[in-house]
Design an enzyme around this catalytic site. Structure first.
Site, mmCIF file in Angstrom:
data_model
loop_
_atom_site.group_PDB
_atom_site.id
_atom_site.type_symbol
_atom_site.label_atom_id
_atom_site.label_comp_id
_atom_site.label_asym_id
_atom_site.label_seq_id
_atom_site.Cartn_x
_atom_site.Cartn_y
_atom_site.Cartn_z
ATOM 1 N N GLU A 74 0.841 -1.211 0.000
ATOM 2 C CA GLU A 74 0.000 0.000 0.000
ATOM 3 C C GLU A 74 0.873 1.258 0.000
ATOM 4 O O GLU A 74 0.623 2.210 -0.744
ATOM 5 C CB GLU A 74 -0.924 -0.003 1.217
ATOM 6 C CG GLU A 74 -1.683 1.288 1.445
ATOM 7 C CD GLU A 74 -1.738 1.681 2.910
ATOM 8 O OE1 GLU A 74 -1.361 2.828 3.236
ATOM 9 O OE2 GLU A 74 -2.153 0.845 3.740
ATOM 10 N N GLU A 147 6.462 3.446 12.117
ATOM 11 C CA GLU A 147 5.003 3.345 12.260
ATOM 12 C C GLU A 147 4.638 2.208 13.210
ATOM 13 O O GLU A 147 3.750 2.354 14.058
ATOM 14 C CB GLU A 147 4.365 3.121 10.881
ATOM 15 C CG GLU A 147 2.846 3.101 10.908
ATOM 16 C CD GLU A 147 2.248 2.911 9.526
ATOM 17 O OE1 GLU A 147 1.021 2.694 9.440
ATOM 18 O OE2 GLU A 147 2.997 2.970 8.517
#
Length: 426
Positions: A74, A147
């Site tokens: 993604e 992240e």
């Protein structure tokens, strides 16, 4: 040669008309004109998510890839061949763009008040072009590791995913959507290309457009793309069910203990029943633990619970669970009380015809309120196997009976296993 046409479907409860077509290459397109809004939201959803690390490829070969690969892909698909970023291209058109990966899907979206066709071109580029390089893969690993660390430092995220890991140990659900420290490092350019070729096909994708756009113009836009052949994909594999890890706790920097109760059903699920089933299951647990329940009101008034209590329901033909999360000063006692109530749901004093009517009104009111948000419609719209959609919710609510809710409760709870996970303060 037969020309593809858009079929109309009218939903009288919400006075909305959807226009849908499936192109020759298998791509499904759904349009919802709403000319009383200024914006347009477009979403391209590919049916691949964090759980799709083991699968049978179209060539019949069994494949296995590192966890987090769907999320990694993604990130990388926003790259262009000339080192530009597709997100920057959206910005030049005056549009916002984003993407997110769930357990079973990856979605790319934009919002704009102009240049809709040009934004659709960029959306198409996102899901059809692979311009990833070896160097960019290595750079991205550091970004995704950061992240991952951010999510691990967040107590609520940690609570959810560690509880889920105990519900589904030794399965793809035992890893965060972004992957693990080691799995992120193991992802290679070849892995990303293989996953893109396998999953990013038109028949495995859906485009949904909602807002203020010229319906005829947009229909013609997609009809001009009505070329190609449909590449069929193998069915997804179900998630293996291993024995749950019933109780676990850790310590983090939190002001008050955090408790999660996870319930996993081992009963088989028909794909066509999933949407309605999930709505009825939410209604049952809302009666027992929602803010209108006597149980919640009593615990709230005595300071044992606060408004943080929330519920997550995931129902599909591959895995099915429900999770309650909350902040409480008495996690052991609350866990015992809640788990006992779940097992004895049939005789629960909060489960009644009168309370169900109240819950139905609450669900419907929230639904109508959310329809004022194009972002909500765009991100929550999904066409299920039985062709039910978000807009079938009023009909499901209207036809819902206490007998139906109890039937779903028996199917889910009688074949279930429960876990509890607690985060205590340092």
């Amino acid at each position: 040669m037969t020309r593809v046409t858009f079929q109309e479907k009218f939903y009288p409860a919400v006075k909305e008309t959807l226009y849908q077509a499936t192109l020759k290459n298998g791509l499904t397109v759904t349009l919802l004109p709403k000319n009383d809004f200024n914006e347009v939201y477009g979403v391209a959803t590919v049916q691949v998510g964090s759980v799709d690390t083991k699968f049978t490829a179209r060539n019949g070969k069994k494949e296995e890839y590192p966890s987090g690969i769907a999320h990694f892909l993604e990130h990388k698909l926003f790259e262009r061949e000339n080192s530009e970023d597709i997100m920057a291209a959206f910005t030049k058109l005056g549009a916002d763009s984003n993407a997110f990966t769930s357990f079973t899907n990856t979605s790319y979206l934009f919002s704009t008040s102009d240049n809709v066709a040009e934004c659709l071109d960029l959306l198409d580029e996102l899901v059809t072009c692979f311009n990833v390089t070896e160097e960019s893969v290595e750079r991205e690993k550091d970004i995704i590791q950061q992240e991952r660390e951010m999510y691990q430092d967040d107590p609520d995220s940690c609570l959810f995913f560690k509880t889920l890991a105990n519900l589904y140990p030794e399965s793809p659900l035992a890893s965060d959507i972004v992957g693990t420290e080691n799995s992120i490092e193991d992802i290679r350019l070849e892995d990303l290309r293989d996953n893109f070729d396998e999953f990013y096909t038109p028949v495995n994708s859906h485009i949904f457009l909602v807002g203020n756009f010229d319906l005829e113009l947009i229909q013609n836009y997609f009809l001009q793309k009505d070329v190609g052949v449909c590449i069929v994909q193998n069915p997804r594999e179900t998630i293996a069910l291993h024995p749950v890890k019933k109780v676990e706790s850790i310590r983090m920097d939190v002001a008050s203990p955090k408790l999660a109760i996870g319930v996993r059903t081992n009963a088989e699920m028909e794909s066509k029943d999933c949407y309605r089933y999930g709505v009825l299951l939410k209604a049952l647990f809302s009666m027992m633990f929602g803010w209108t329940s006597k149980r919640f009101q009593s615990l709230y008034e005595t300071g044992k619970l606060d408004s943080s209590l929330s519920m997550e329901v995931e129902i599909n033909h591959r895995f099915n669970f429900l999770m309650l999360t909350m902040d409480t000063k008495e996690p052991v006692a609350i866990s015992h009380q809640f788990r006992k109530a779940i097992k004895n749901f049939v005789t629960d004093l909060d489960v009644s015809e009168e309370h169900l009517d109240l819950i139905k009104s609450e669900i419907y009111g929230e639904f109508i309120h959310n329809l004022n948000s194009l972002e909500f419609i765009a991100t929550q719209y999904q066409s299920h196997v039985d062709e039910s959609t978000l807009f079938d919710l009023p009909k499901i609510i209207q036809e819902m009976t206490l007998e139906d809710v109890l039937e779903v409760g028996h199917h889910f709870i009688d074949n279930s296993e429960m876990v509890e996970f607690t985060i205590f303060p340092l």
